[in-house]
Design an enzyme around this catalytic site. Sequence first.
Site, mmCIF file in Angstrom:
data_model
loop_
_atom_site.group_PDB
_atom_site.id
_atom_site.type_symbol
_atom_site.label_atom_id
_atom_site.label_comp_id
_atom_site.label_asym_id
_atom_site.label_seq_id
_atom_site.Cartn_x
_atom_site.Cartn_y
_atom_site.Cartn_z
ATOM 1 N N HIS A 107 0.804 -1.314 0.198
ATOM 2 C CA HIS A 107 0.000 0.150 -0.068
ATOM 3 C C HIS A 107 0.890 1.101 0.044
ATOM 4 O O HIS A 107 0.527 2.415 -0.540
ATOM 5 C CB HIS A 107 -0.867 0.050 1.126
ATOM 6 C CG HIS A 107 -2.247 -0.807 0.920
ATOM 7 N ND1 HIS A 107 -3.397 -0.569 1.617
ATOM 8 C CD2 HIS A 107 -2.175 -1.910 0.547
ATOM 9 C CE1 HIS A 107 -4.276 -1.423 1.100
ATOM 10 N NE2 HIS A 107 -3.765 -2.477 0.310
ATOM 11 N N THR A 140 -3.775 -21.780 4.897
ATOM 12 C CA THR A 140 -2.588 -21.870 5.552
ATOM 13 C C THR A 140 -1.774 -20.348 5.728
ATOM 14 O O THR A 140 -1.049 -20.073 5.330
ATOM 15 C CB THR A 140 -1.478 -22.726 4.982
ATOM 16 O OG1 THR A 140 -1.134 -22.248 3.486
ATOM 17 C CG2 THR A 140 -1.774 -24.347 4.937
#
Length: 317
Positions: free
Chosen positions: A64, A244
Amino acid sequence: MAKRIFALALSLFLLSFSTLANALSLNYYDKTCPMVETTITSVVKKAMMNDQTVPAALLRMFFHDCFIRGCDGSVLLHSTSNNQAEKDGPANISLHAFYVIDNAKKEVEAKCPGVVSCADILALAARDAVALSGGPTWNVQKGRKDGRISKAIDTRLLPAPTFNISQLQQSFAQRGLSIADLVALSGGHTLGFSHCSSFQNRIHNFDTKNDVDPSLQPSFAANLRSVCPLHNTRKNAGATMDTTSTIFDNVYFKLLLQGKSLFTSDEALLSAHETKTLVSKFANSQEDFNRAFVNSMLKMGSLNGGQEVRLNCRAVN
């Protein structure tokens, strides 16, 4: 007309950091702060022992940061009385683990005052987050400078979880990133958790014919709907990005091919031949995915247009 003006403004905005890019090198701190990498790794490792969500948070934070003004640490800046910063923009409200960068900066400053940028600390922490989660490691080029500008409104430039393949390709291309980079970096979704709001559009009122996105595997969709009902009142309700979610692996791609992805932007990778081929390749080979991910992280991480070495990652000098 308005769209053309916005497109021109966006092009000029993105050009602003590519033309100001700082020269990066692997040995940038060899003489001025030789312990920088081991110091940051130690801080990240300690944070991970107390909070398993830290790796995903740091990786997302780096992404970001880089996608707005280049990797300049602008996502770390706090809002002020006359400016709402990136971290308070709608797309960044759920970012967390900023304290890890603050702690790393404190440790580094104690050894090498005023030398290492917050942008470099974030880049190194993101690498460590992946490596310490079982993923690949790589040599991070360093020498980024910290930016002085951070505006919440600019977070609208981030690729949204509702983007289709054309929107994704355009968003990545504007930052000099290819279709291969798009697929490889999407693999970062192997780590972490998503709130219901980011995939609500796929499990309720999908379109005029379907309440649920028909590309979703039925039992998977049913589970998502039970966790995220239409009128959800649980603030932190959501789902892990894959089965996972604390391990950096290629399970994200395997589940994507099974109709078990969360975002529209994930499913979009199967809507074009080139991206679908890459998804299949990475689903079949952890090694191929690791190699592509490292290359794309290095490419994305080379974007930088900062101006200073911040003494406090939360505020400009």
